[in-house]
Design an enzyme around this catalytic site. Structure first.
Site, PDB file in Angstrom:
ATOM      1  N   LYS A   3       1.323  -1.193  -0.296  1.00  0.00           N
ATOM      2  CA  LYS A   3       0.023  -0.374   0.007  1.00  0.00           C
ATOM      3  C   LYS A   3       0.998   1.008   0.120  1.00  0.00           C
ATOM      4  O   LYS A   3       0.249   2.325  -0.501  1.00  0.00           O
ATOM      5  CB  LYS A   3      -0.774   0.057   0.826  1.00  0.00           C
ATOM      6  CG  LYS A   3      -2.513  -1.369   0.855  1.00  0.00           C
ATOM      7  CD  LYS A   3      -2.734  -1.613   2.667  1.00  0.00           C
ATOM      8  CE  LYS A   3      -4.125  -2.574   2.386  1.00  0.00           C
ATOM      9  NZ  LYS A   3      -4.767  -2.918   3.200  1.00  0.00           N
TER      10      LYS A   3
ATOM     11  N   GLN B 273      -4.394  -1.538   9.395  1.00  0.00           N
ATOM     12  CA  GLN B 273      -4.755  -3.342   8.880  1.00  0.00           C
ATOM     13  C   GLN B 273      -5.142  -4.210   9.579  1.00  0.00           C
ATOM     14  O   GLN B 273      -4.473  -3.966  10.962  1.00  0.00           O
ATOM     15  CB  GLN B 273      -3.274  -3.882   8.333  1.00  0.00           C
ATOM     16  CG  GLN B 273      -3.185  -4.810   7.613  1.00  0.00           C
ATOM     17  CD  GLN B 273      -3.693  -4.846   6.188  1.00  0.00           C
ATOM     18  OE1 GLN B 273      -3.673  -3.465   5.446  1.00  0.00           O
ATOM     19  NE2 GLN B 273      -3.808  -5.540   5.529  1.00  0.00           N
TER      20      GLN B 273
ATOM     21  N   ASP C 248     -10.834   2.955   4.102  1.00  0.00           N
ATOM     22  CA  ASP C 248     -11.183   1.497   4.023  1.00  0.00           C
ATOM     23  C   ASP C 248     -12.952   0.911   4.033  1.00  0.00           C
ATOM     24  O   ASP C 248     -12.638  -0.026   3.300  1.00  0.00           O
ATOM     25  CB  ASP C 248     -10.862   0.572   5.124  1.00  0.00           C
ATOM     26  CG  ASP C 248      -9.617  -0.502   4.801  1.00  0.00           C
ATOM     27  OD1 ASP C 248      -9.251  -0.676   3.417  1.00  0.00           O
ATOM     28  OD2 ASP C 248      -8.555  -0.442   6.524  1.00  0.00           O
TER      29      ASP C 248
HETATM   30  N1  GUN Z   1      -6.836  -7.672   6.152  1.00  0.00           N
HETATM   31  C1  GUN Z   1      -7.117  -8.162   4.771  1.00  0.00           C
HETATM   32  N2  GUN Z   1      -7.705  -7.042   3.898  1.00  0.00           N
HETATM   33  C2  GUN Z   1      -7.852  -6.049   4.904  1.00  0.00           C
HETATM   34  C3  GUN Z   1      -8.007  -4.299   3.716  1.00  0.00           C
HETATM   35  O1  GUN Z   1      -8.664  -4.504   2.967  1.00  0.00           O
HETATM   36  N3  GUN Z   1      -7.874  -3.584   4.805  1.00  0.00           N
HETATM   37  C4  GUN Z   1      -7.152  -3.488   5.901  1.00  0.00           C
HETATM   38  N4  GUN Z   1      -7.122  -2.557   7.182  1.00  0.00           N
HETATM   39  N5  GUN Z   1      -7.101  -4.968   6.379  1.00  0.00           N
HETATM   40  C5  GUN Z   1      -7.262  -5.900   5.772  1.00  0.00           C
END
Ligand code: GUN
Length: 290
Positions: free
Chosen positions: A52, A96, A119
């Site tokens: 990211k 995350q 998100d």
């Molecule tokens: N863990 C797995 N997929 C995601 C996501 O799209 N966002 C976040 N913050 N954590 C994740």
């Protein structure tokens, strides 16, 4: 059979964002700034968060990575979130997942300001999604919608089976596929661990979205010819022949299922990169919303 190339599509989207960021900068406007909080050292999570941050660099965003120790208290994490909520330099941020067991994921989700929740996990944003109001769509479902849209896959009137009812993929995906939007208008069946005779649903489905985290769960005998399959699974499986010590497996038994498909996403290189592209789109949206 056509591969739904998430890597290429995500690069296309990132190129489009790069142009928009350059325009913002040329107009003397603020550079979009995404922050990510990661708690602990889960190998997969570290890889995702690093990807990211790398995507931010690629499109010209600023990024901040907040790395916190596995044993941080819930209160201290909530305080970090509040700091980001109040920091005008930060346009959007994510925490995350998964989080260590001693931290309540719901409390964390609720603590993120909906205006910075790129998100799309906050109940306010999920509620807006259900009502088809402007919002941040959750990154993985948004990425899947983008992929189906950019490959011009007809969804209207189709039977769509979603396998898995997680809060971040299966449940929102089922809502998006049923909405009255270009990608949508499906008759959706949301299946899960208590579903009886799953094969009866999957065999009839025109579109199957699998988000279980069970490697090679969907087999050839479970699908009909011409089906569109979206594989959200990405599980690390030990493999001594690989330098990393593992290989990545999706939720679909690809060799069996792919020959029957009209379209299918590969793993890796399918949904994963699209999730990151969506996060970039949402962050740009956060800036435009200001
Ligand atoms: N863990 C797995 N997929 C995601 C996501 O799209 N966002 C976040 N913050 N954590 C994740």
């Amino acid at each position: 059979m056509i591969l739904l190339d998430g890597k290429k599509t995500s690069n296309d989207i990132k190129d489009e964002i790069t142009i928009k960021v350059a325009e913002l900068k040329a107009q003397g406007k603020k550079t979009p700034h995404l922050a990510a909080i990661i708690v602990g050292n889960n190998g997969a999570s570290v890889t995702y968060v690093n990807a990211k941050v790398k995507a931010c660099e690629k499109v010209g965003f600023e990024s901040t990575l907040v790395q916190l120790s596995e044993d941080i208290s819930e209160d201290d994490l909530l305080a970090k979130i509040e700091k980001l909520n109040n920091d005008d330099a930060i346009d959007g941020f994510i925490v995350q997942l998964p989080l260590p067991k001693h931290i309540d994921e719901h409390k964390v989700t609720l603590a993120v300001s909906p205006a910075k929740d790129v998100d799309g996990f906050h109940p306010e944003n999920l509620g807006r999604m259900v009502l088809s109001l402007p919002t941040f769509l959750p990154a993985t479902p948004y990425g899947i919608v983008q992929l189906l849209d950019r490959y011009n896959i007809e969804t209207s009137g189709k039977d769509c089976v979603v396998i898995g009812r997680s809060h971040i993929v299966g449940s929102p995906m089922s809502i998006l596929m049923a909405r009255n939007t270009k990608v949508g208008n499906c008759t959706v069946t949301l299946t899960h661990s208590r579903t009886k005779n799953l094969i009866e649903y999957t065999k009839k489905a025109d579109i199957i979205i699998v988000a279980l985290g069970v490697p090679e769960f969907l087999t050839g005998e479970m699908v009909k010819d011409g089906v569109v399959v979206v594989d959200v699974g990405i599980t690390r499986v030990e493999d001594a022949s690989k330098k990393s010590g593992f290989r990545l497996l999706g939720d679909v038994k690809f060799d069996e299922v792919a020959p029957k498909c009209s379209y299918i996403t590969p793993v890796p290189g399918g949904v994963g990169p699209m999730t990151i592209a969506s996060l970039m789109m949402n962050t740009l949206q956060a800036v435009e919303n200001k």
